[in-house]
Design a protein around this motif. Structure first.
Motif, PDB file in Angstrom:
ATOM      1  N   GLY A 220     -62.973 -28.395  35.523  1.00  0.00           N
ATOM      2  CA  GLY A 220     -61.853 -28.442  34.601  1.00  0.00           C
ATOM      3  C   GLY A 220     -60.558 -27.942  35.220  1.00  0.00           C
ATOM      4  O   GLY A 220     -60.527 -27.427  36.347  1.00  0.00           O
ATOM      5  N   SER A 223     -54.378 -25.652  31.600  1.00  0.00           N
ATOM      6  CA  SER A 223     -53.241 -26.405  31.073  1.00  0.00           C
ATOM      7  C   SER A 223     -51.973 -26.145  31.871  1.00  0.00           C
ATOM      8  O   SER A 223     -51.132 -27.033  32.044  1.00  0.00           O
ATOM      9  N   THR A 268     -56.924 -35.078  30.089  1.00  0.00           N
ATOM     10  CA  THR A 268     -57.287 -33.968  29.213  1.00  0.00           C
ATOM     11  C   THR A 268     -58.347 -33.151  29.930  1.00  0.00           C
ATOM     12  O   THR A 268     -59.203 -33.716  30.626  1.00  0.00           O
ATOM     13  N   SER A 269     -58.289 -31.847  29.796  1.00  0.00           N
ATOM     14  CA  SER A 269     -59.230 -31.024  30.555  1.00  0.00           C
ATOM     15  C   SER A 269     -59.413 -29.671  29.894  1.00  0.00           C
ATOM     16  O   SER A 269     -58.482 -29.129  29.282  1.00  0.00           O
ATOM     17  N   THR A 270     -60.624 -29.152  30.046  1.00  0.00           N
ATOM     18  CA  THR A 270     -60.952 -27.806  29.574  1.00  0.00           C
ATOM     19  C   THR A 270     -61.622 -27.054  30.716  1.00  0.00           C
ATOM     20  O   THR A 270     -62.657 -27.512  31.234  1.00  0.00           O
ATOM     21  N   GLU A 273     -65.514 -26.879  31.509  1.00  0.00           N
ATOM     22  CA  GLU A 273     -66.242 -27.916  30.767  1.00  0.00           C
ATOM     23  C   GLU A 273     -66.069 -29.312  31.356  1.00  0.00           C
ATOM     24  O   GLU A 273     -66.957 -30.150  31.253  1.00  0.00           O
TER      25      GLU A 273
END
Length: 439
Positions: A220, A223, A268-270, A273
């Motif tokens: 991941g 942000s 999009t990224s976490t 995860e």
């Protein structure tokens, strides 16, 4: 400062008085002077930008040449050793040679990425649009990363709807986009994770859009780091002890190639995860290409064993014009093992003279050579009525967009960028000389 007065009119009254009407134009003159200075600065700035662009292009061309020239020898020798044209090699030697070849290929990929990013930024990266099968495009991209995924025991999944229309895109460049995204997913996903490629169409009355989504269960991205992703030569972890290698060019190139297709890239990224990179591509559909259509090979496959003595006697005579000793040894050794008689010229002037005296069946022409370069040599050869039909293959480390056109305009029948695959070179020789020989 100076004061500027402009006379507007002179009037003679009945009393004999002269009335002069004037206007103070100092402000106007000052404004004109400021505008002139701004224009001069703009002209100077444009000149500096033009010169900087020219110097950058020259640097990239020279860098490409200087890096590709030794890589040609490294990859060429590795290819010859793998085919055992220099003699038998044992298993451990084969593994060592394979490591040399794969490392050399990786260096070549980095060079190509640098050039592609630079071409895109300079507006010199032209797309070649053609009808493309989405299913075939995705399967080819997945196949490219499958061995790497298997080494890390990653699940490589895909969800590609059947009966998608063929679309007009640059197939090679779009495959480059998908491979870059999939390769990154493999790199940043821990062993045992999962990677998925999903494709889904979105229909709009004005313009339909295809979405290509590459998702992973990797490390991941925070942000705060997302804005760094698409900047060339920038990596999120640039420390000396970073865990993941790379130049930071892949995603910058992805964004530029997608933009050239009038598309966009979203992420999009976490952290901890995983990430999902989505390419949104407006498209024009075209008639489906028959799945059974197969393009026949232009030339027969090359035999692994060296040519026999009899076939060597009937093989075409090759003139190799090359000034780099390592490349001379690499190409000459391989062609000799394949049974081709060879004569050598170390500059363009020698190449013209030998072509006139020996009338070879084919000429392999390097471009950057002393005394007379390859372009001038090809033009001289084409100007001779007795030599104008001899096939010429330009072998050059120059790889900028206009180099191919320059070579073809000078008289080359074909163009190969170094490092050249020696198997491909032999195939090219056979194709260009097969009408004149029995090899």
């Amino acid at each position: 400062g100076s004061t500027f007065i402009q006379g507007l009119s002179l009037t003679l009254t009945e009393n004999g008085e002269i009335i002069c009407v004037c206007r103070n134009i100092t402000q106007q003159k000052n404004a004109e002077e400021q505008l002139r200075r701004v224009n001069e600065r703009l002209v100077a700035t444009n000149h500096e930008l033009h010169q900087a662009t020219r110097l950058r292009d020259e640097f990239l061309a020279n860098m490409s040449h200087e890096l590709r020239t030794p890589l040609n020898a490294i990859l060429g020798m590795a290819e010859g050793l793998q085919e055992q044209v220099f003699g038998a090699v044992n298993l451990s030697q084969q593994e060592a040679i394979a490591t040399i070849a794969s490392s050399g290929s990786h260096l070549l990929e980095l060079i190509n990425d640098i050039l592609d990013v630079s071409k895109a930024e300079a507006g010199k990266l032209d797309l070649q649009f053609a009808p493309t099968s989405i299913q075939a495009l995705c399967q080819a991209s997945l196949a490219f990363v499958k061995p790497q995924a298997q080494q890390k025991r990653l699940q490589l999944e895909h969800n590609i709807p059947a009966h998608l229309p063929d679309i007009l895109v640059d197939e090679r460049r779009l495959r480059q986009v998908l491979i870059n995204l999939l390769t990154n997913a493999v790199k940043f996903t821990p062993d045992g994770g999962k990677i998925q490629l999903r494709v889904h169409p979105e229909f709009h009355p004005q313009q339909p859009v295809l979405h290509f989504a590459v998702s992973d269960t990797g490390i991941g991205i925070a942000s705060a780091d997302l804005q760094k992703l698409f900047k060339p030569f920038t990596q999120i972890d640039s420390s000396l002890n970073r865990r993941y290698a790379g130049t930071g060019l892949g995603l910058a190139l992805v964004q530029r190639l997608v933009n050239l297709h009038q598309g966009t890239v979203h992420v999009t990224s976490t952290p901890g995860e995983g990430s999902c990179f989505t390419v949104c591509l407006p498209y024009t559909s075209c008639p489906l290409i028959a799945a059974a259509t197969v393009v026949p090979a232009l030339v027969p496959p090359i035999a692994a064993a060296p040519e026999t003595e009899q076939s060597a006697l009937t093989s075409p005579l090759i003139l190799l014009a090359e000034d780099n000793e390592a490349n001379i040894t690499t190409i000459a050794s391989y062609l000799d093992a394949r049974g081709y008689p060879l004569i050598l010229a170390r500059n363009g002037r020698e190449a013209v003279a030998i072509a006139q005296s020996h009338h070879p069946d084919l000429i392999l022409m390097d471009i950057q050579m002393p005394e007379m370069d390859g372009l001038a040599a090809m033009r001289s050869i084409r100007a001779d009525p007795q030599l104008e039909q001899i096939p010429i293959v330009a072998l050059t480390a120059l790889a900028m967009p206009e180099d191919r056109e320059k070579c073809l305009a000078a008289g080359a029948n074909d163009y190969c960028t170094k490092p050249v695959k020696l198997k491909h070179l032999v195939s090219l020789i056979r194709r260009l000389t097969r009408a004149d020989c029995n090899c």
